[in-house]
Motif scaffolding. Structure first.
Motif, PDB file in Angstrom:
ATOM      1  N   ALA A 158      23.375 -39.714   1.992  1.00  0.00           N
ATOM      2  CA  ALA A 158      24.436 -40.462   1.303  1.00  0.00           C
ATOM      3  C   ALA A 158      23.913 -41.798   0.795  1.00  0.00           C
ATOM      4  O   ALA A 158      24.254 -42.235  -0.310  1.00  0.00           O
ATOM      5  CB  ALA A 158      25.615 -40.686   2.254  1.00  0.00           C
ATOM      6  N   GLU A 159      23.035 -42.421   1.591  1.00  0.00           N
ATOM      7  CA  GLU A 159      22.510 -43.730   1.194  1.00  0.00           C
ATOM      8  C   GLU A 159      21.564 -43.623  -0.006  1.00  0.00           C
ATOM      9  O   GLU A 159      21.375 -44.599  -0.728  1.00  0.00           O
ATOM     10  CB  GLU A 159      21.775 -44.377   2.371  1.00  0.00           C
ATOM     11  CG  GLU A 159      22.748 -44.948   3.393  1.00  0.00           C
ATOM     12  CD  GLU A 159      22.055 -45.417   4.660  1.00  0.00           C
ATOM     13  OE1 GLU A 159      22.612 -46.283   5.343  1.00  0.00           O
ATOM     14  OE2 GLU A 159      20.962 -44.913   4.975  1.00  0.00           O
ATOM     15  N   LYS A 161      22.125 -42.006  -2.583  1.00  0.00           N
ATOM     16  CA  LYS A 161      22.918 -41.890  -3.818  1.00  0.00           C
ATOM     17  C   LYS A 161      23.189 -43.287  -4.395  1.00  0.00           C
ATOM     18  O   LYS A 161      23.129 -44.285  -3.671  1.00  0.00           O
ATOM     19  CB  LYS A 161      24.254 -41.214  -3.519  1.00  0.00           C
ATOM     20  CG  LYS A 161      24.103 -39.753  -3.119  1.00  0.00           C
ATOM     21  CD  LYS A 161      25.454 -39.135  -2.873  1.00  0.00           C
ATOM     22  CE  LYS A 161      25.290 -37.645  -2.619  1.00  0.00           C
ATOM     23  NZ  LYS A 161      26.286 -37.096  -1.748  1.00  0.00           N
ATOM     24  N   THR A 162      23.528 -43.338  -5.681  1.00  0.00           N
ATOM     25  CA  THR A 162      23.897 -44.622  -6.286  1.00  0.00           C
ATOM     26  C   THR A 162      25.311 -44.982  -5.820  1.00  0.00           C
ATOM     27  O   THR A 162      26.058 -44.125  -5.303  1.00  0.00           O
ATOM     28  CB  THR A 162      23.914 -44.524  -7.818  1.00  0.00           C
ATOM     29  OG1 THR A 162      24.938 -43.558  -8.174  1.00  0.00           O
ATOM     30  CG2 THR A 162      22.564 -44.049  -8.366  1.00  0.00           C
ATOM     31  N   ALA A 163      25.678 -46.245  -6.032  1.00  0.00           N
ATOM     32  CA  ALA A 163      27.020 -46.698  -5.634  1.00  0.00           C
ATOM     33  C   ALA A 163      28.085 -45.867  -6.358  1.00  0.00           C
ATOM     34  O   ALA A 163      29.116 -45.513  -5.781  1.00  0.00           O
ATOM     35  CB  ALA A 163      27.185 -48.180  -5.954  1.00  0.00           C
ATOM     36  N   GLU A 165      27.806 -42.772  -7.462  1.00  0.00           N
ATOM     37  CA  GLU A 165      27.854 -41.416  -6.887  1.00  0.00           C
ATOM     38  C   GLU A 165      28.606 -41.427  -5.551  1.00  0.00           C
ATOM     39  O   GLU A 165      29.386 -40.529  -5.255  1.00  0.00           O
ATOM     40  CB  GLU A 165      26.429 -40.875  -6.672  1.00  0.00           C
ATOM     41  CG  GLU A 165      25.745 -40.464  -7.959  1.00  0.00           C
ATOM     42  CD  GLU A 165      24.249 -40.182  -7.770  1.00  0.00           C
ATOM     43  OE1 GLU A 165      23.685 -39.461  -8.604  1.00  0.00           O
ATOM     44  OE2 GLU A 165      23.647 -40.701  -6.806  1.00  0.00           O
ATOM     45  N   ARG A 166      28.369 -42.477  -4.771  1.00  0.00           N
ATOM     46  CA  ARG A 166      29.060 -42.553  -3.475  1.00  0.00           C
ATOM     47  C   ARG A 166      30.565 -42.746  -3.686  1.00  0.00           C
ATOM     48  O   ARG A 166      31.393 -42.142  -3.011  1.00  0.00           O
ATOM     49  CB  ARG A 166      28.497 -43.696  -2.624  1.00  0.00           C
ATOM     50  CG  ARG A 166      27.117 -43.405  -2.065  1.00  0.00           C
ATOM     51  CD  ARG A 166      26.828 -44.275  -0.851  1.00  0.00           C
ATOM     52  NE  ARG A 166      26.801 -45.698  -1.160  1.00  0.00           N
ATOM     53  CZ  ARG A 166      25.725 -46.350  -1.570  1.00  0.00           C
ATOM     54  NH1 ARG A 166      24.588 -45.728  -1.714  1.00  0.00           N
ATOM     55  NH2 ARG A 166      25.784 -47.636  -1.830  1.00  0.00           N
ATOM     56  N   PHE A 169      31.991 -39.491  -4.647  1.00  0.00           N
ATOM     57  CA  PHE A 169      32.035 -38.600  -3.477  1.00  0.00           C
ATOM     58  C   PHE A 169      33.281 -38.881  -2.646  1.00  0.00           C
ATOM     59  O   PHE A 169      34.048 -37.967  -2.311  1.00  0.00           O
ATOM     60  CB  PHE A 169      30.760 -38.828  -2.648  1.00  0.00           C
ATOM     61  CG  PHE A 169      30.736 -38.125  -1.317  1.00  0.00           C
ATOM     62  CD1 PHE A 169      30.271 -36.823  -1.217  1.00  0.00           C
ATOM     63  CD2 PHE A 169      31.156 -38.769  -0.154  1.00  0.00           C
ATOM     64  CE1 PHE A 169      30.230 -36.172   0.018  1.00  0.00           C
ATOM     65  CE2 PHE A 169      31.123 -38.123   1.078  1.00  0.00           C
ATOM     66  CZ  PHE A 169      30.660 -36.823   1.161  1.00  0.00           C
ATOM     67  N   TRP A 170      33.518 -40.168  -2.345  1.00  0.00           N
ATOM     68  CA  TRP A 170      34.662 -40.487  -1.477  1.00  0.00           C
ATOM     69  C   TRP A 170      35.991 -40.307  -2.207  1.00  0.00           C
ATOM     70  O   TRP A 170      36.998 -39.948  -1.606  1.00  0.00           O
ATOM     71  CB  TRP A 170      34.528 -41.914  -0.925  1.00  0.00           C
ATOM     72  CG  TRP A 170      33.489 -41.964   0.156  1.00  0.00           C
ATOM     73  CD1 TRP A 170      32.275 -42.584   0.107  1.00  0.00           C
ATOM     74  CD2 TRP A 170      33.544 -41.306   1.433  1.00  0.00           C
ATOM     75  NE1 TRP A 170      31.575 -42.367   1.273  1.00  0.00           N
ATOM     76  CE2 TRP A 170      32.329 -41.589   2.100  1.00  0.00           C
ATOM     77  CE3 TRP A 170      34.493 -40.513   2.079  1.00  0.00           C
ATOM     78  CZ2 TRP A 170      32.051 -41.095   3.380  1.00  0.00           C
ATOM     79  CZ3 TRP A 170      34.215 -40.036   3.344  1.00  0.00           C
ATOM     80  CH2 TRP A 170      33.005 -40.328   3.988  1.00  0.00           C
ATOM     81  N   LYS A 251      28.247 -44.415   9.995  1.00  0.00           N
ATOM     82  CA  LYS A 251      27.561 -45.448   9.217  1.00  0.00           C
ATOM     83  C   LYS A 251      28.031 -46.836   9.679  1.00  0.00           C
ATOM     84  O   LYS A 251      27.223 -47.752   9.879  1.00  0.00           O
ATOM     85  CB  LYS A 251      27.849 -45.254   7.720  1.00  0.00           C
ATOM     86  CG  LYS A 251      27.323 -46.349   6.814  1.00  0.00           C
ATOM     87  CD  LYS A 251      25.820 -46.431   6.844  1.00  0.00           C
ATOM     88  CE  LYS A 251      25.329 -47.671   6.090  1.00  0.00           C
ATOM     89  NZ  LYS A 251      23.888 -47.897   6.301  1.00  0.00           N
TER      90      LYS A 251
END
Ligand code: SF4
Ligand code: SF4
Ligand code: SF4
Length: 287
Positions: A158-159, A161-163, A165-166, A169-170, A251
């Motif tokens: 997850a880390e 990934k770009t901001a 992309e994250r 995702f959420w 996290k």
């Protein structure tokens, strides 16, 4: 082993109820499908033979102590659950001298559901580093040497990934949330009588079941558990749409450990970083 643990718990329950040390023993009993365990509340020594301990005893029973304030109560705790006990003691929600803690050195809990039980361990048990309860008045099983902290491949992924992309995702996961609040109800750290999520005055977050509101609900709940989550993973287990809540929780736990050298629930009296203020932590804010 399970039957031996069961016998020890039953015997201790009988002793505590007969000599009046407690008025209730909160443990596990076999559910009506004859497979999975469910919480049991035993008030009479003659009923103690209902108690069991096996690899389906998943519930974190510590939360029920919140409904037993002022009453002497025994509770069965696994390693992860015992951290919840310290959390609630630390936050002055329960009294130590009212709780008799029956700690169980936990062999791990399997995935199971109504009428079915697999042999696969739950995710939290795969990464567990606290099989032995950190607090107990009576211990069932022999304490084990715990392994060093686990590395989490899903967090590393997850880390990477770009901001954006994250965020996406959420957002996609939050859209699936049905605001049932099962995660909150199961969580030992969620005990406010008026949850911000349902408050209308002030209205912190709308009660509409829609992506933006659901994202806000999940984000604020995660913040409220930062430095307080004890990794029981009950929230993710009970989520009917299987949101990956533990990804966020683990996290945050890692971050709090890294920043403050603090792990929630390991001690009854260590000051928790996010509810403790030191003057030199003003971060440049003027007097
Ligand atoms: S996380 Fe550890 S203590 Fe908790 S149920 Fe799994 S093995 Fe047991
Ligand atoms: S947030 Fe989830 S994992 Fe953490 S204490 Fe609450 S129920 Fe357990
Ligand atoms: S349990 Fe899952 S669906 Fe229910 S409110 Fe929590 S995150 Fe949303």
């Amino acid at each position: 082993m399970a039957s031996d643990f069961t016998q020890q718990i039953r015997q201790k329950a009988i002793e505590l109820l007969e000599n009046g040390t407690v008025e209730c023993v909160i443990g596990y009993e076999t559910g009506s499908d004859g497979i999975g365990a469910r919480p049991a509340f035993i008030y009479d020594a003659a009923e103690a033979d209902r108690l069991v301990f096996d690899n389906t005893c998943t519930h974190n029973l510590v939360k029920y102590l919140l409904n037993k304030k002022g009453k002497s109560t025994a509770v069965v705790v696994k390693g992860c659950d015992s951290r919840a006990l310290n959390l609630l003691l630390n936050e002055k929600q329960i009294e130590r001298d009212k709780a008799f803690v029956i700690g169980v050195v936990c062999p791990g809990i399997v995935e199971w559901g109504w009428n079915k039980r697999s042999q696969r361990l739950q995710k939290r048990c795969d990464w567990c580093r606290q099989h032995t309860p950190v607090v107990s008045d009576f211990m069932v099983g022999d304490p084990v040497t715990e392994q060093p902290p686990a590395a989490f491949a899903d967090i590393v992924e997850a880390e990477a990934k770009t901001a954006e992309e994250r965020a996406s995702f959420w957002q996609q996961h939050a859209e699936r949330c049905i605001r049932c609040y099962a995660c909150r109800q199961a969580c030992p750290g969620c005990y406010c009588t008026d949850c911000f999520a349902e408050s209308l005055d002030p209205e912190w977050v709308g009660i509409r079941i829609a992506p933006a509101e659901s994202q806000m609900w999940n984000t604020i709940r995660a913040f409220h558990l930062a430095g307080r989550c004890i990794s029981c993973n009950e929230c993710e287990r009970v989520c009917p749409v299987k949101l990956p809540l533990s990804l966020l929780n683990r996290k945050l736990e890692q971050k709090v450990l890294e920043l403050f050298d603090y792990k929630a629930g390991m001690s009854e009296d260590a000051p928790a970083p996010l509810i403790t203020f030191k003057k030199d932590e003003k971060l440049g804010i003027a007097e």
